[in-house]
Design a protein around this motif. Structure first.
Motif, PDB file in Angstrom:
ATOM      1  N   ASP A   5      -4.797   2.160  -3.196  1.00 48.60           N
ATOM      2  CA  ASP A   5      -3.707   2.767  -2.266  1.00 48.60           C
ATOM      3  C   ASP A   5      -3.986   4.300  -2.509  1.00 48.60           C
ATOM      4  O   ASP A   5      -4.227   4.788  -3.696  1.00 48.60           O
ATOM      5  CB  ASP A   5      -2.310   2.277  -3.117  1.00 48.60           C
ATOM      6  N   VAL A   6      -3.441   5.153  -1.457  1.00 51.68           N
ATOM      7  CA  VAL A   6      -3.820   6.365  -1.526  1.00 51.68           C
ATOM      8  C   VAL A   6      -2.311   7.278  -1.300  1.00 51.68           C
ATOM      9  O   VAL A   6      -2.551   8.362  -0.906  1.00 51.68           O
ATOM     10  CB  VAL A   6      -4.857   6.917  -0.563  1.00 51.68           C
ATOM     11  N   SER A  38       0.861  -1.243  -0.091  1.00 47.99           N
ATOM     12  CA  SER A  38       0.009   0.014   0.017  1.00 47.99           C
ATOM     13  C   SER A  38       0.635   1.356  -0.035  1.00 47.99           C
ATOM     14  O   SER A  38       0.918   1.942  -1.041  1.00 47.99           O
ATOM     15  CB  SER A  38      -0.905   0.087   1.250  1.00 47.99           C
ATOM     16  N   PHE A  52     -10.147  -1.522  -1.259  1.00 50.17           N
ATOM     17  CA  PHE A  52      -9.835   0.058  -1.537  1.00 50.17           C
ATOM     18  C   PHE A  52      -8.559   0.300  -2.015  1.00 50.17           C
ATOM     19  O   PHE A  52      -7.836  -0.288  -2.091  1.00 50.17           O
ATOM     20  CB  PHE A  52      -9.988   0.720  -0.073  1.00 50.17           C
ATOM     21  N   ALA A 111      -6.121  14.502   1.075  1.00 52.68           N
ATOM     22  CA  ALA A 111      -6.827  13.925  -0.318  1.00 52.68           C
ATOM     23  C   ALA A 111      -7.676  14.516  -1.000  1.00 52.68           C
ATOM     24  O   ALA A 111      -8.074  14.310  -2.093  1.00 52.68           O
ATOM     25  CB  ALA A 111      -7.239  12.427   0.100  1.00 52.68           C
ATOM     26  N   ARG A 128     -11.373  13.344   7.006  1.00 53.80           N
ATOM     27  CA  ARG A 128     -10.036  12.907   6.754  1.00 53.80           C
ATOM     28  C   ARG A 128      -8.942  13.631   7.699  1.00 53.80           C
ATOM     29  O   ARG A 128      -8.839  14.660   7.783  1.00 53.80           O
ATOM     30  CB  ARG A 128      -9.757  13.099   5.448  1.00 53.80           C
ATOM     31  N   ALA A 188      -1.257  10.645   1.030  1.00 56.80           N
ATOM     32  CA  ALA A 188      -2.538  11.588   1.323  1.00 56.80           C
ATOM     33  C   ALA A 188      -3.122  11.360   2.598  1.00 56.80           C
ATOM     34  O   ALA A 188      -3.391  10.116   3.034  1.00 56.80           O
ATOM     35  CB  ALA A 188      -3.460  11.545   0.056  1.00 56.80           C
ATOM     36  N   ALA A 246      -6.156  10.516   3.976  1.00 54.49           N
ATOM     37  CA  ALA A 246      -7.685  10.216   3.277  1.00 54.49           C
ATOM     38  C   ALA A 246      -8.186   9.213   4.258  1.00 54.49           C
ATOM     39  O   ALA A 246      -9.303   8.943   4.142  1.00 54.49           O
ATOM     40  CB  ALA A 246      -7.226   9.273   2.079  1.00 54.49           C
ATOM     41  N   THR A 271      -2.798   9.886   7.201  1.00 50.37           N
ATOM     42  CA  THR A 271      -2.280   9.127   6.249  1.00 50.37           C
ATOM     43  C   THR A 271      -2.408   7.839   6.682  1.00 50.37           C
ATOM     44  O   THR A 271      -2.553   7.180   7.554  1.00 50.37           O
ATOM     45  CB  THR A 271      -0.615   9.485   6.066  1.00 50.37           C
ATOM     46  N   TRP A 306      -6.729  -3.184   4.135  1.00 49.85           N
ATOM     47  CA  TRP A 306      -7.332  -1.874   3.485  1.00 49.85           C
ATOM     48  C   TRP A 306      -7.550  -2.671   1.994  1.00 49.85           C
ATOM     49  O   TRP A 306      -8.560  -2.451   1.214  1.00 49.85           O
ATOM     50  CB  TRP A 306      -6.294  -0.985   3.190  1.00 49.85           C
ATOM     51  N   ARG A 307      -6.411  -3.296   1.500  1.00 48.06           N
ATOM     52  CA  ARG A 307      -6.730  -3.973   0.085  1.00 48.06           C
ATOM     53  C   ARG A 307      -7.867  -4.947   0.062  1.00 48.06           C
ATOM     54  O   ARG A 307      -8.543  -4.916  -0.982  1.00 48.06           O
ATOM     55  CB  ARG A 307      -5.468  -4.361  -0.165  1.00 48.06           C
TER      56      ARG A 307
END
Length: 398
Positions: A108-109, A14, A106, A59, A79, A112, A114, A82, A101-102
């Motif tokens: 990768d951010v 990520s 969702f 983000a 938000r 940011a 987010a 990070t 998360w994956r």
């Protein structure tokens, strides 16, 4: 090195840690208890809107402010983290946080800001289940993946078919966002309560099926009936119908099929546009569902013809889906079934006759009035990957 979720353990998950190492502690390990509540000289827990000069960008810096308001309403908080900060606040490694998360589906951010307090709490809860020994780490990832996949489809449906129609601006000059916010504000708590209610109902039903299993092996590799129902000539329809008409036909088929399966004691596994897959604990239920599907669709002039294949045997269940030779056989039976008919395998026939729902033979001298179903043998034929099978034509006894 491969991890147990099938991804490459050598790759960075990520997001990497901040390059300068200044904005957070350098750990991949859990933060000390309470660390997520302390300021530590950083601003992720500071006042809203306050940032240090070297903080990562938000983000949503370039996002529509009204869209951010709707997001905050739905998520319940703004938000502020990070991914690295969220993992640290939750007391989990960056690697595990990225896997969760994956798994939930969702993207990768990067670095940011987010993530919200709700994301931190979710990470903490999943990690807590692992630490308490209630779930293994691979199982926790599966929980995240199965929940994410299921709710993603639900959310897409609600937006595409539900909210979209309700949020048309009623007056010139109004934006969709202006209409959406108060609507979501009213609907969100009600839909949330209903979602939890349905989930609890489904969980109770699934638990009931499991506790009735005879042994541990039966809980995973279970003997059930599996049925496929397939619309005939669907590919031709896709070339002839407009997209909107095709979408309406698919929705009508899936809705009708789901209602019939549920009403008669089956369980819908998935719908694939022109095909539905369902299971039943016994062959009689699967047979009744298959015939009901044929009969119902035959009375709808807007629907193409239907064909159904049913097999009975052992199948493996994973994340709500089913796999195995029995599933493959049901699919093959569907592909060779004439239109508006139900084909079953020899195991379904054996189950129906053993239960007294179909006769061993169709001799005219016998009294056949007490049976629900009639079975007619068809020619044996080779089925790709499964050898030679003898299909049986299933009919309702009048």
């Amino acid at each position: 090195m491969r991890r147990d979720d099938g991804t490459d353990g050598a790759a960075n998950d990520s997001v990497s840690e901040p390059a300068n190492g200044a904005s957070d502690s350098p750990a991949h390990g859990p933060a000390p208890q309470g660390a997520h509540d302390a300021h530590d000289g950083h601003r992720e827990h500071g006042a809203q809107g306050a940032h240090d000069a070297d903080d990562p960008p938000e983000a949503g810096d370039d996002a529509d402010p009204s869209a951010l308001r709707i997001e905050e309403l739905i998520l319940g908080s703004e938000r502020r983290y990070t991914p690295f900060q969220a993992a640290r606040a939750a007391g989990v490694s960056m690697e595990l946080a990225a896997r969760f998360w994956r798994a939930m589906g969702f993207a990768d951010v990067g670095q940011a800001r987010a993530l919200t307090e709700a994301d931190v709490l979710a990470l903490r809860r999943l990690a807590g289940l692992v630490e308490a020994g209630l779930l293994s780490e691979p199982m926790a990832v599966q929980v995240a993946r199965s929940t994410g996949q299921t709710t993603a489809r639900l959310a897409d449906w609600q937006i595409d078919s539900f909210l979209e129609g309700l949020t048309e601006p009623p007056e010139p000059g109004m934006t969709r966002n202006e209409v959406t916010y108060p609507l979501v504000q009213l609907l969100l708590p009600e839909l949330e309560e209903f979602l939890v209610y349905v989930w609890r109902r489904q969980l109770a039903a699934a638990t009931g099926r499991v506790v009735q299993a005879q042994d541990d092996d039966e809980m995973v590799d279970r003997r059930q009936a599996i049925g496929f129902a397939d619309l005939v000539g669907f590919t031709r329809l896709t070339r002839r119908l407009e997209e909107e008409e095709l979408g309406e036909l698919v929705e009508a088929f899936e809705t009708t099929a789901a209602d019939i399966v549920a009403a008669h004691g089956g369980r819908l596994i998935k719908a694939l546009g022109d095909e539905v897959l369902y299971v039943a604990e016994d062959a009689g239920t699967a047979a009744e569902v298959g015939l009901r599907l044929i009969e119902t669709m035959a009375h709808d002039e807007t629907m193409p013809e239907l064909r159904v294949g049913i097999a009975f045997g052992t199948m493996t269940t994973r994340m709500g889906d089913v796999f195995g030779n029995t599933v493959n056989l049901a699919s093959r039976l569907t592909s060779i079934a004439p239109k508006d008919t139900v084909l079953v395998d020899g195991a379904v026939r054996a189950e129906l006759t053993a239960a007294g729902e179909a006769p061993e033979s169709e001799k005219e001298s016998e009294d056949l009035s007490g049976f629900r179903f009639a079975l007619q043998p068809l020619y044996q034929r080779p089925v790709r990957g499964l050898g030679v099978v003898e299909p049986w034509l299933l009919r309702r006894r009048l």
